[in-house]
Design an enzyme around this catalytic site. Structure first.
Site, mmCIF file in Angstrom:
data_model
loop_
_atom_site.group_PDB
_atom_site.id
_atom_site.type_symbol
_atom_site.label_atom_id
_atom_site.label_comp_id
_atom_site.label_asym_id
_atom_site.label_seq_id
_atom_site.Cartn_x
_atom_site.Cartn_y
_atom_site.Cartn_z
ATOM 1 N N HIS A 58 -20.203 40.391 0.723
ATOM 2 C CA HIS A 58 -21.028 39.286 1.216
ATOM 3 C C HIS A 58 -21.387 38.339 0.074
ATOM 4 O O HIS A 58 -21.284 37.116 0.203
ATOM 5 C CB HIS A 58 -22.342 39.801 1.831
ATOM 6 C CG HIS A 58 -22.192 40.604 3.070
ATOM 7 N ND1 HIS A 58 -22.787 41.837 3.217
ATOM 8 C CD2 HIS A 58 -21.542 40.359 4.237
ATOM 9 C CE1 HIS A 58 -22.512 42.318 4.414
ATOM 10 N NE2 HIS A 58 -21.749 41.444 5.054
ATOM 11 N N LYS A 103 -31.262 45.358 18.520
ATOM 12 C CA LYS A 103 -30.249 46.112 17.797
ATOM 13 C C LYS A 103 -30.907 47.090 16.839
ATOM 14 O O LYS A 103 -31.894 46.780 16.192
ATOM 15 C CB LYS A 103 -29.318 45.169 17.032
ATOM 16 C CG LYS A 103 -28.440 44.356 17.958
ATOM 17 C CD LYS A 103 -27.159 44.003 17.295
ATOM 18 C CE LYS A 103 -26.269 43.296 18.298
ATOM 19 N NZ LYS A 103 -24.993 42.947 17.730
ATOM 20 N N ARG A 161 -11.600 39.702 6.229
ATOM 21 C CA ARG A 161 -11.031 40.827 5.491
ATOM 22 C C ARG A 161 -9.603 41.107 5.898
ATOM 23 O O ARG A 161 -8.803 41.566 5.104
ATOM 24 C CB ARG A 161 -11.863 42.093 5.732
ATOM 25 C CG ARG A 161 -13.258 42.015 5.178
ATOM 26 C CD ARG A 161 -14.060 43.179 5.635
ATOM 27 N NE ARG A 161 -14.181 43.123 7.093
ATOM 28 C CZ ARG A 161 -15.199 43.576 7.792
ATOM 29 N NH1 ARG A 161 -16.187 44.169 7.183
ATOM 30 N NH2 ARG A 161 -15.246 43.458 9.090
ATOM 31 N N SER A 205 -20.503 46.670 5.855
ATOM 32 C CA SER A 205 -21.818 47.319 5.785
ATOM 33 C C SER A 205 -21.814 48.668 6.490
ATOM 34 O O SER A 205 -22.404 49.633 6.002
ATOM 35 C CB SER A 205 -22.885 46.420 6.417
ATOM 36 O OG SER A 205 -23.060 45.259 5.660
#
Length: 160
Positions: free
Chosen positions: A17, A41, A90, A127
């Protein structure tokens, strides 16, 4: 002023990040790291903790700020005068999802999406993987900033 947003949940913020944010800061006059705050969440870190960790992580760049948002990212961008959303990619699988999101966003707002490939050393980094490896005692010290590593270890120890 060319203003961009780097959105995400950042639970926790990783070196991948930070790499994207730093590179975006060289391309835009101002970069807003937009932290999604969704109370429904289940996150490892609270919104406030994620904002704090990010603020410390982006301190080296004078043109980077951190802000939380709820609701639509496009609304956040319009309210802040953001003309571009920067997304790190990615893999090809990221592109499929992010392209759909970019097209949806452009149908809602005049904001552009800029795709930035991750640096090769972070191409695997997420993450969720950091949390999983750390949960099982793996060494993630090369994957997150030192202050994040400390908080991650503390939080996982609290959860036992």
């Amino acid at each position: 002023m060319r203003r961009a947003a780097c959105p995400g949940s950042f639970d926790p913020v990783t070196n991948g990040h930070i790499d994207i944010v730093g590179r975006a800061s060289a391309l835009f006059d101002e970069v807003i790291v937009a932290v999604g705050v969704n109370k429904s969440k289940n996150r490892l870190f609270t919104a406030e903790e994620r904002l704090e960790m990010l603020t410390e992580a982006v301190a080296p760049w004078d043109n980077v700020v951190v802000a939380g948002f709820t609701g639509l990212l496009t609304d956040f961008c319009e309210e802040r005068g953001v003309s571009a959303i920067v997304k790190g990619l990615r893999a090809v699988s990221d592109f499929d999802y992010e392209l759909q999101m970019a097209q949806m966003n452009s149908s809602l707002s005049p904001v552009e999406t800029v795709f930035m490939p991750t640096s090769p050393e972070y191409s695997f980094l997420a993450s969720s993987l950091v949390k999983e490896v750390a949960t099982f005692g793996g060494d993630v010290s090369a994957l997150v900033p030192p202050h994040v590593l400390e908080r991650l270890r503390t939080r996982l120890a609290e959860r036992g």
